[in-house]
Enzyme design. Structure first.
Site, short mmCIF file in Angstrom:
data_model
loop_
_atom_site.label_atom_id
_atom_site.label_comp_id
_atom_site.label_asym_id
_atom_site.label_seq_id
_atom_site.Cartn_x
_atom_site.Cartn_y
_atom_site.Cartn_z
N TYR A 143 0.82 -1.21 0.00
CA TYR A 143 0.00 0.00 0.00
C TYR A 143 0.85 1.26 0.00
O TYR A 143 0.35 2.37 -0.22
CB TYR A 143 -0.96 0.02 1.21
CG TYR A 143 -2.02 -1.07 1.19
CD1 TYR A 143 -2.24 -1.83 0.04
CD2 TYR A 143 -2.79 -1.33 2.30
CE1 TYR A 143 -3.20 -2.83 0.03
CE2 TYR A 143 -3.76 -2.33 2.29
CZ TYR A 143 -3.95 -3.08 1.15
OH TYR A 143 -4.91 -4.06 1.13
N LYS A 192 3.81 -15.42 2.59
CA LYS A 192 3.70 -16.21 1.35
C LYS A 192 5.13 -16.52 0.92
O LYS A 192 5.58 -16.19 -0.19
CB LYS A 192 2.93 -15.37 0.30
CG LYS A 192 2.55 -16.10 -0.96
CD LYS A 192 1.44 -17.11 -0.80
CE LYS A 192 1.22 -17.87 -2.10
NZ LYS A 192 0.39 -19.07 -1.94
N ASP A 224 -2.67 -18.26 2.13
CA ASP A 224 -3.83 -18.97 1.56
C ASP A 224 -4.32 -20.05 2.52
O ASP A 224 -5.53 -20.23 2.72
CB ASP A 224 -3.51 -19.55 0.16
CG ASP A 224 -2.12 -20.14 0.06
OD1 ASP A 224 -1.32 -19.98 1.01
OD2 ASP A 224 -1.82 -20.78 -0.97
N ASP A 248 -5.09 -6.94 6.02
CA ASP A 248 -6.31 -6.27 5.60
C ASP A 248 -7.38 -7.30 5.25
O ASP A 248 -8.53 -7.24 5.72
CB ASP A 248 -5.96 -5.41 4.35
CG ASP A 248 -7.06 -4.45 3.97
OD1 ASP A 248 -8.09 -4.41 4.68
OD2 ASP A 248 -6.90 -3.74 2.96
N ASP A 252 -10.72 -8.95 7.81
CA ASP A 252 -12.12 -8.87 7.38
C ASP A 252 -12.76 -10.26 7.39
O ASP A 252 -13.92 -10.42 7.76
CB ASP A 252 -12.23 -8.26 5.97
CG ASP A 252 -12.40 -6.75 6.04
OD1 ASP A 252 -12.14 -6.17 7.11
OD2 ASP A 252 -12.79 -6.15 5.02
#
Ligand code: NAD
Length: 356
Positions: A143, A192, A224, A248, A252
């Protein structure tokens, strides 16, 4: 009497409605526990664009830096969707995180016992309760990395860059280890590392730091797999630490395990005690102005603020206990079930204040 000076950023959409309820509860807690809140209301987001042309006016940043901490509703909405990327309401959010050095985002994913049935996960999986703390890196990664758009051989392309330095990873990992020490001493670092160099550096740095925390049981999980495990067996997690973008998305997902996005608080911490507190949900433009938004995530963010920045742990505990009590009888529409009293945003605030 103890006085706490906070900057209040009500923001857009349901922001003003839900923040008003949290301030109501803070004032009631102050009366009960012997402190006084002082509010300095400033602009950020779409409302700041309307008033000043930019989402994060300099005056707001200056006021935040002079306060004990910052309390935020939510920003954004369709009205400002046509603004260029660097002048959208969300740019104000990214800007303030950077300007205030808020590098650690704490997102508890908790299930309140009376809301267990609101969780889409089976009882047999969540048991009596669930309590996960996601620690998300907030001022680095994709970001904030180099980005760009261009046309190559007549084709439009765009790119963003995931980049982390060792000190950035150490800082967020240290926060996570410290949180784990205060909880069940289990930390899962999510990356990852099978694909990304930035993740391999992340993992190596977290392992190195773990030598300072021999009591914490550290494990590593690919993002994942973590997305899957959060639904399959959420009780295996205590504290999760991860990068900005993975955090992020995972926070959620974890919020849905709790049953409603309207229930989850968050804290973004800088060095020392300074922090910014906000619900994890957005400005919910689809329900703004109708008096039906759930103010509990914002009220619970106020409890986190009292605990982490303002040294008022008794008041924080009382707010969380009051929320639990109120949920046994009253519900806003997003968490409504038959047999409960359906209440508005402001009625929910009144009930929590009355149950302190
Ligand atoms: P959202 O979280 O605002 O809404 C998602 C859904 O959840 C909507 O149906 C909404 O009505 C519902 N919802 C959210 N909060 C609720 C509450 N307290 N009570 C009851 N229902 C609630 O996400 P979105 O729709 O993707 O985004 C809307 C705007 O918010 C966008 O402009 C987005 O950029 C912005 N946003 C801001 C923040 C922030 O300020 N920190 C975070 C996320 C999104």
């Amino acid at each position: 009497m103890r006085e706490h000076k906070i900057v209040v950023l009500k923001g857009d959409g349901i922001g003003p409605e839900i923040v008003d309820e949290a301030l109501k509860v803070l004032d009631a807690a102050g009366e009960k526990f012997g402190f006084k809140m002082q509010y300095d209301e400033q602009l950020m987001g779409g409302c700041a664009i309307d008033a000043t042309g930019v989402p994060l006016p300099e005056e707001t940043v200056t006021a935040c830096k002079a306060a004990d901490c910052v309390f935020l509703g939510a920003v954004g909405g369709p009205k400002w969707d046509t603004q260029p990327g660097n002048n959208r309401p969300e740019a104000g959010l990214l800007g303030i995180r950077g300007a205030l050095g808020l590098y650690a985002n704490l997102r508890p994913a908790t299930i309140f016992a009376p809301l267990k049935s609101a969780s889409p996960i089976k009882d047999s999986i969540i048991g009596d309760s669930m309590d996960i703390l996601i620690v998300r890196e907030l001022t680095g990664g994709i970001y904030f990395g180099e980005r760009g758009t261009s046309v190559e051989n007549g084709v439009e392309v765009a790119y963003d860059t995931e980049k982390y330095s060792v000190p950035e990873i150490q800082r967020i990992a240290r926060t996570a280890f410290e949180m784990a020490m205060k909880r069940n001493k289990k930390l899962t670092s999510v990356d990852k590392a099978n694909v990304l160099d930035s993740s391999r550096l992340w993992r190596k740095t977290v392992i190195e730091l773990s030598k300072e925390y021999p009591e914490v049981e550290l494990s590593h999980m690919y993002v994942d797999n973590c997305a899957m495990q959060l639904v399959r067996n959420p009780k295996q997690f205590d504290v999760i630490v991860t990068s900005n973008i993975f955090g992020d998305i995972l926070s959620d997902e974890a919020s849905m395990i709790s049953g409603s996005i309207g229930m989850l608080a968050s804290a973004s911490l800088a060095e020392g005690k300074f922090g910014l507190y906000e619900p994890i949900h957005g400005s919910a433009p689809d329900i703004a102005g109708q008096g039906i938004a759930n103010p509990l995530a914002t009220i619970l963010s106020a409890a986190m603020m009292l605990r982490y920045s303002l040294d008022e742990p008794a008041a924080a505990d009382a707010i969380e206990a009051a929320v639990n009590t109120v949920l046994t009888t009253a519900r806003t529409p997003d968490i409504y079930e038959e047999g409960f009293k359906k209440v508005s945003t402001s009625q929910m605030g009144d009930l929590v204040a009355a149950n302190l």
